[in-house]
Design a protein around this motif. Structure first.
Motif, PDB file in Angstrom:
ATOM      1  N   GLY A   1       4.421  86.317  68.400  1.00  0.00           N
ATOM      2  CA  GLY A   1       4.811  87.718  68.270  1.00  0.00           C
ATOM      3  C   GLY A   1       6.294  87.919  68.515  1.00  0.00           C
ATOM      4  O   GLY A   1       6.970  87.092  69.127  1.00  0.00           O
ATOM      5  N   VAL A   2       6.795  89.041  68.018  1.00  0.00           N
ATOM      6  CA  VAL A   2       8.216  89.378  68.155  1.00  0.00           C
ATOM      7  C   VAL A   2       8.403  90.187  69.433  1.00  0.00           C
ATOM      8  O   VAL A   2       7.937  91.330  69.539  1.00  0.00           O
ATOM      9  CB  VAL A   2       8.715  90.164  66.936  1.00  0.00           C
ATOM     10  N   VAL A   3       9.064  89.593  70.417  1.00  0.00           N
ATOM     11  CA  VAL A   3       9.352  90.270  71.682  1.00  0.00           C
ATOM     12  C   VAL A   3      10.785  90.794  71.618  1.00  0.00           C
ATOM     13  O   VAL A   3      11.726  90.006  71.433  1.00  0.00           O
ATOM     14  CB  VAL A   3       9.199  89.309  72.871  1.00  0.00           C
ATOM     15  N   PRO A   4      11.002  92.108  71.736  1.00  0.00           N
ATOM     16  CA  PRO A   4      12.373  92.637  71.681  1.00  0.00           C
ATOM     17  C   PRO A   4      13.250  91.994  72.747  1.00  0.00           C
ATOM     18  O   PRO A   4      12.828  91.795  73.892  1.00  0.00           O
ATOM     19  CB  PRO A   4      12.174  94.137  71.941  1.00  0.00           C
ATOM     20  N   LEU A   5      14.479  91.679  72.378  1.00  0.00           N
ATOM     21  CA  LEU A   5      15.377  91.035  73.328  1.00  0.00           C
ATOM     22  C   LEU A   5      15.705  91.953  74.503  1.00  0.00           C
ATOM     23  O   LEU A   5      15.999  91.479  75.595  1.00  0.00           O
ATOM     24  CB  LEU A   5      16.658  90.593  72.616  1.00  0.00           C
ATOM     25  N   GLU A   6      15.638  93.289  74.280  1.00  0.00           N
ATOM     26  CA  GLU A   6      15.842  94.210  75.396  1.00  0.00           C
ATOM     27  C   GLU A   6      14.749  94.042  76.435  1.00  0.00           C
ATOM     28  O   GLU A   6      14.988  94.127  77.650  1.00  0.00           O
ATOM     29  CB  GLU A   6      15.868  95.657  74.886  1.00  0.00           C
ATOM     30  N   GLN A   7      13.535  93.778  75.987  1.00  0.00           N
ATOM     31  CA  GLN A   7      12.421  93.556  76.912  1.00  0.00           C
ATOM     32  C   GLN A   7      12.621  92.265  77.695  1.00  0.00           C
ATOM     33  O   GLN A   7      12.326  92.199  78.891  1.00  0.00           O
ATOM     34  CB  GLN A   7      11.105  93.502  76.126  1.00  0.00           C
TER      35      GLN A   7
ATOM     36  N   ASP B   1      12.163  83.816  65.101  1.00  0.00           N
ATOM     37  CA  ASP B   1      12.164  82.930  63.954  1.00  0.00           C
ATOM     38  C   ASP B   1      11.404  83.579  62.806  1.00  0.00           C
ATOM     39  O   ASP B   1      10.809  84.655  62.950  1.00  0.00           O
ATOM     40  CB  ASP B   1      11.584  81.552  64.302  1.00  0.00           C
ATOM     41  N   ARG B   2      11.447  82.931  61.668  1.00  0.00           N
ATOM     42  CA  ARG B   2      10.858  83.525  60.471  1.00  0.00           C
ATOM     43  C   ARG B   2       9.340  83.597  60.536  1.00  0.00           C
ATOM     44  O   ARG B   2       8.721  84.350  59.804  1.00  0.00           O
ATOM     45  CB  ARG B   2      11.280  82.712  59.241  1.00  0.00           C
ATOM     46  N   GLY B   3       8.729  82.811  61.399  1.00  0.00           N
ATOM     47  CA  GLY B   3       7.278  82.800  61.492  1.00  0.00           C
ATOM     48  C   GLY B   3       6.699  83.924  62.328  1.00  0.00           C
ATOM     49  O   GLY B   3       5.478  83.963  62.544  1.00  0.00           O
ATOM     50  N   GLY B   4       7.542  84.821  62.826  1.00  0.00           N
ATOM     51  CA  GLY B   4       7.042  85.926  63.621  1.00  0.00           C
ATOM     52  C   GLY B   4       6.856  85.596  65.085  1.00  0.00           C
ATOM     53  O   GLY B   4       6.096  86.269  65.787  1.00  0.00           O
ATOM     54  N   SER B   5       7.531  84.576  65.570  1.00  0.00           N
ATOM     55  CA  SER B   5       7.454  84.201  66.977  1.00  0.00           C
ATOM     56  C   SER B   5       8.789  84.449  67.661  1.00  0.00           C
ATOM     57  O   SER B   5       9.826  84.628  67.011  1.00  0.00           O
ATOM     58  CB  SER B   5       7.075  82.724  67.124  1.00  0.00           C
ATOM     59  N   THR B   6       8.754  84.453  68.968  1.00  0.00           N
ATOM     60  CA  THR B   6       9.976  84.549  69.767  1.00  0.00           C
ATOM     61  C   THR B   6      10.206  83.207  70.439  1.00  0.00           C
ATOM     62  O   THR B   6       9.322  82.695  71.125  1.00  0.00           O
ATOM     63  CB  THR B   6       9.853  85.650  70.831  1.00  0.00           C
TER      64      THR B   6
END
Length: 422
Positions: free
Chosen positions: A32-38, A104-109
């Motif tokens: 999953g995409v975790v916002p860098l602010e988080q 990354d392009r795969g939707g991971s952090t």
């Protein structure tokens, strides 16, 4: 706070004098995409919980190296991918860690955590990752400001060393020992007798190289097959692979003998076990000369090698040297003996340390920087969700060595167990 113990000081001096030698880097992916602010908001409670993350190292001169609290301030999360490795030395006097994150392009952090060897050893990288993920995925309403920090553990120089007992190697606990738990051998679905499809890494399928680094990620089935193959011969995976690599290193450098240096966790060797926090630098280094090609097949040599390492590890006891003596010893090491050296750390499974976060993670691997000094390399083994990852970093061996090491590792870990079943 306190002076560095013998082990911590040796790691710190080596890191400073050998160009970043021994720094640990854990690379892990979260689904999953975790916002860098988080991610940035999670860093503050993470640092507050883990005392070593707030430390600096200062040289007091006559008293040697001491830990001190760092001044509070922003702890930025740098963008992934990483900058040039030359900037990853974590200089003395500054923060002893660096965190990078990106998508990354795969939707991971993807995360990359680099740690100074005076606060982390090859056995405790995952112990730093777990509290970060705890803070990152805290339930709604959780007040990060209420997180209570751990106290800095005492230096091991002040603890009571009890010595080493029987380890879990094939010498102390041979196949069939009642104290060993036999793993099941049921193959995973979708894999044939020779391993079948290879799990794809984020960096590409199969063995991967980056400069002088080689990473070989085995599937769960391949890892199980290799473990069972070694266990049937009363060997450990790390003992067998280190013997194979030592032979290759001797051929590459033209030496008849190389040194194999094995890291040994000392956490169960002190009477005051409860005082030693899991994160930290609590290791001993056991060195054994290994003669290349002596005794025929690498399997038989690996057995003799394991016996020698086991005896050396059981006889090991900590030094309590003045820091000036430690520094001179490290300076001699930095000058190099000319004899090639292979350093090996078998960190075992990281799943227990990661706890409930294991399910949301899609990859975890760790590697140790080799630094300068005599020619050789560092092999780091770890297991995540039952799958082994072998990470080899090298120094002073030229551009052809990574390909040689990659071929030797792949043949020993994949082909030999497949073609010569237990």
């Amino acid at each position: 706070m306190r002076g560095l113990s013998d082990t911590e000081a040796a790691s710190a001096y080596s890191h400073a004098l050998l160009g970043g030698s021994g720094r640990l880097t854990a690379s892990f992916d979260v689904d999953g995409v975790v916002p860098l602010e988080q991610v940035g908001r999670a860093v503050e409670p993470w640092i507050r919980w883990l005392a070593p993350l707030s430390l600096r190292i200062e040289d007091t001169g006559g008293d040697g190296l001491r830990f001190r609290r760092g001044a509070p301030g922003p702890c930025p999360v740098q963008a992934y991918p990483a900058v040039d490795e030359g900037e990853d030395t974590l200089a003395e006097g500054g923060r002893l860690w660096r965190l990078r994150a990106g998508h990354d392009r795969g939707g991971s952090t993807r995360f990359r955590l680099t740690l100074h060897p005076a606060i982390c050893d090859g056995y405790s990288t995952a112990r730093y990752v777990r509290p970060l993920l705890d803070a990152l995925f805290a339930p709604p309403g959780h007040d990060a400001g209420q997180v209570r920090g751990q106290a800095l553990p005492p230096g091991t120089d002040a603890l009571t060393y009890e010595g080493g007992g029987a380890c879990t190697c094939g010498v102390c606990m041979p196949s069939g020992s009642p104290r060993r738990v036999r793993r099941t051998t049921t193959p995973y679905a979708g894999h044939g007798p020779y391993g079948g499809g290879r799990r794809e890494l984020r960096d590409g399928p199969g063995p991967g190289r980056a400069g002088d680094a080689v990473t070989l990620a085995l599937t769960s089935y391949e890892s199980r097959r290799l473990r069972d193959w070694c266990e049937a011969r009363q060997l450990t995976v790390s003992g067998f692979l280190s013997t194979v690599l030592a032979d290759a290193l001797a051929r590459e450098t033209g030496f008849e003998e190389v040194t194999v240096a094995t890291s040994v966790s000392l956490r169960r060797r002190y009477a005051e076990r409860t005082l030693i926090a899991e994160p930290g630098c609590v290791t001993g280094t056991v060195r054994v000369p290994l003669r290349s090609g002596a005794g025929g097949d690498p399997v038989s040599r690996a057995g003799a090698h394991a016996a020698a390492l086991c005896a050396a590890a059981r006889a090991w006891c900590p030094d309590r040297r003045a820091h000036a003596v430690i520094r001179r010893s490290v300076e001699r090491e930095a000058a190099g003996t000319g004899i090639p050296e292979l350093r090996v750390t078998d960190a075992g499974s990281v799943d227990t340390a990661l706890g409930p976060h294991t399910g949301r993670m899609t990859g975890f691997r760790a590697a140790a920087a080799p630094g300068a000094g005599q020619p050789g390399g560092t092999l780091h083994l770890s297991s995540f969700k039952g799958a082994l990852t072998l990470a080899l970093t090298s120094r002073g061996l030229g551009t052809g060595w990574p390909a040689v090491a990659e071929r030797e590792l792949a043949e020993a870990a994949l082909l030999r167990p497949a073609l010569l079943p237990a």
